[in-house]
Design an enzyme around this catalytic site. Structure first.
Site: not given
Lengths: 266, 303
Positions: B129, B217
């Protein structure tokens, strides 16, 4: 859901209003709710990627239509402004928690800029069995729209613009504060820029007047999964703020519960 | 649906399409939109030992064909997850993958131990992360630290297969794939988000409070496909491909590059029903192309 665009009217260089046919949507929407809408009709085009959150501006249950007022600010809303009649658009069901409606009360609706969008739907419903004053503010005349609707569905419509091009000159919150000398409102409904909402919070006696606000945040999904639209609220634990999702627990919140310092700073 | 069945680390999947961590909540947010029992699996929002508040707002910003996020791993903590969310999730017939993370090696092993004794099907450790100050990407961008944390977690568990989710923010992902494998990973998932940034030119301030964020995305899909392709050449354990999947063709691309399964992430935001469309389309694709089982595509790149 999908629906056909019946009309997409450009109101001026800042705003447009789009009317879409969908019986299912129109039957299920409540004032203060919003939707996520794809601003172009092709599901294989990935730019812009995300759907746009827009407040539900108006519903016509008989005709099975709904309208969205949008401010032409970015890529998505520019595309939306170019959508032609008869285009099929896809969108979510009505989302979020709307306003708690009142009956037989004296209420004030305060809207600033494009924040007026959900207030049209709200005033139509409230006006059926409440006394409704609408306070509508904007930077300039171009920001003051749909006044014919508010004239019909309110007892008093008060307008203010920062440049004085229409209505009172100054902030709508100043006009509202002044009106409190002559009016006792049971409840305030507000939607607009966060500093405006905070100003209303600071003006009113929060212990005596009910205050509901509709907040706007960037959001990716609109259904509570992305955690991109968090609003800090007063939690049950006095040592720690609560985190609410604007899209699910909101967009309408009890103004008393919002931690305005944090929300406005962000 | 026969032609989508597969098995990863001994766990049976009805299809190889998994909802990616951080994009599907705890799964329950989607139950009134799609039948989540049709999914191969759900990787839940990253779980930590204690509840985590995440980063200040603003946390997201749309970019060309993608988005930046810096949520900061907001989650309810492992105990609440097990008490409140997992029993609800178990009512559905899909594999539950517990994505988890820690700020320290000890936190990683502690959460892993708790989850290892729970009702989840697999563990997925997030060492990638980019949006938290401690832990996360710090472990995933240094091979020694990757080895240490994966190895200690692997040694602390005994029941569930361990997936290690890799960061793309490294110069050579093969090294990290091999390191995770040698440290005991049963599978790899790749990629997490790419570190990115976006600036408001009027205020000259970053669009995200965290300054930088993770890019996801369709914009990142070519990077992800390349990294899965590289990992497939480097490791023998299964690879779960992630990055910008929007439709069944993207799934096929990841398989051809070497993936054994995929995770669909940001697409769930764009259209909460998309994952069911992808699964239906994969079935149609198999039938139309007379593919007995979709996994036949795995690693079939012709170069």
């Amino acid at each position: 859901m999908k629906g056909i665009v019946l009309e997409n009217k450009i109101l001026n260089d800042k705003y447009g209003i789009i009317c879409i046919k969908s019986d299912e949507f129109a039957q299920n929407a409540a004032p203060g709710q919003f939707l996520m809408i794809r601003p172009q009709p092709y599901d294989y085009i990935y730019d812009p990627l995300l759907r746009r959150p827009l407040g539900i501006c108006d519903i016509n249950e008989k005709k099975g239509t709904f309208s969205l007022l949008y401010m032409i600010v970015g890529k998505g809303t520019k595309l939306l402004s170019k959508i032609k009649k008869k285009t099929e658009l896809s969108f979510s069901e009505p989302l979020g928690t709307g306003f708690n409606l009142t009956t037989d009360k004296k209420v004030a609706i305060i809207g600033g800029g494009v924040g007026i969008a959900p207030m049209t739907f709200l005033s139509k419903i409230l006006h059926e069995n409440n006394e409704v004053d609408v306070f509508y503010g904007g930077a300039e005349e171009k920001d003051i729209l749909l006044t014919h609707i508010f004239e019909e569905y309110s007892n008093n419509l008060i307008i203010a613009t920062e440049d004085g091009s229409i209505g009172h000159k100054g902030f709508i919150t100043e006009v509202f504060e002044n009106s409190l000398k002559f009016n006792n409102y049971d409840k305030i409904f507000a939607c607009g820029p966060k500093p405006m909402l905070k100003a209303v919070y600071d003006i009113i006696d929060i212990e005596k007047i009910e205050f509901e606000v509709s907040l706007e945040e960037r959001m990716a999904c609109g259904i509570g999964a992305c955690l991109g639209c968090i609003i800090s609220t007063i939690g049950t634990d006095p040592n720690s703020n609560s985190q609410k999702r604007c899209c699910v627990e909101g967009p309408v919140f009890n103004g008393k519960e919002i931690i305005w310092e944090t929300v406005c700073k962000e | 649906m026969e032609n989508l069945k597969t098995e990863i680390c001994g766990i049976k999947f009805k299809n190889p399409v998994i909802a990616a961590s951080g994009t599907f909540g705890y799964g329950l947010e989607f139950t009134n939109r799609i039948d989540i029992s049709m999914l191969g699996g759900i990787s839940v929002k990253g779980i930590s030992l204690n509840e985590e508040k995440g980063n200040p707002m603003p946390r997201i910003m749309e970019t060309h064909a993608g988005m930046l996020n810096a949520i900061g791993l907001q989650n309810i903590g492992v105990n609440k997850f097990l008490d409140e969310k997992l029993p609800e999730l178990k009512k559905y017939d899909t594999n539950i993958i517990a994505n988890f993370w820690g700020k320290t090696v000890e936190e990683y092993t502690e959460v892993a131990k708790i989850l290892d004794c729970s009702d989840v099907d697999m563990l997925e450790m997030n060492i990638s992360c980019p949006n938290i100050k401690e832990g996360g990407i710090a472990f995933g961008t240094n091979p020694e630290m990757t080895f240490e944390v994966v190895n200690k977690v692997k040694k602390s568990i005994s029941n569930k297969p361990l997936i290690v989710k890799l960061s793309p923010n490294v110069s050579n992902i093969k090294i990290f794939g091999k390191t995770a494998e040698s440290a005991g990973a049963d599978a790899i998932s790749a990629i997490n988000t790419l570190l990115g940034m976006s600036i408001n030119i009027n205020t000259r301030r970053p669009h995200l409070s965290n300054v930088t964020g993770g890019l996801s995305g369709p914009a990142i899909k070519p990077v992800a496909v390349r990294m899965v392709y590289e990992l497939y050449q480097a490791v023998d354990i299964p690879i779960i491909g992630i990055g910008g999947i929007m439709n069944y063709k993207d799934v096929a691309e990841f398989f051809i590059a070497g993936a054994s399964a995929v995770q669909v992430g940001t697409a769930n935001f764009v259209n909460p029903e998309i994952i069911s469309t992808i699964i239906d389309d994969l079935t149609t694709y198999c039938k139309a192309n007379e593919i007995g089982n979709f996994t036949e595509l795995k690693g079939t790149l012709r170069t």
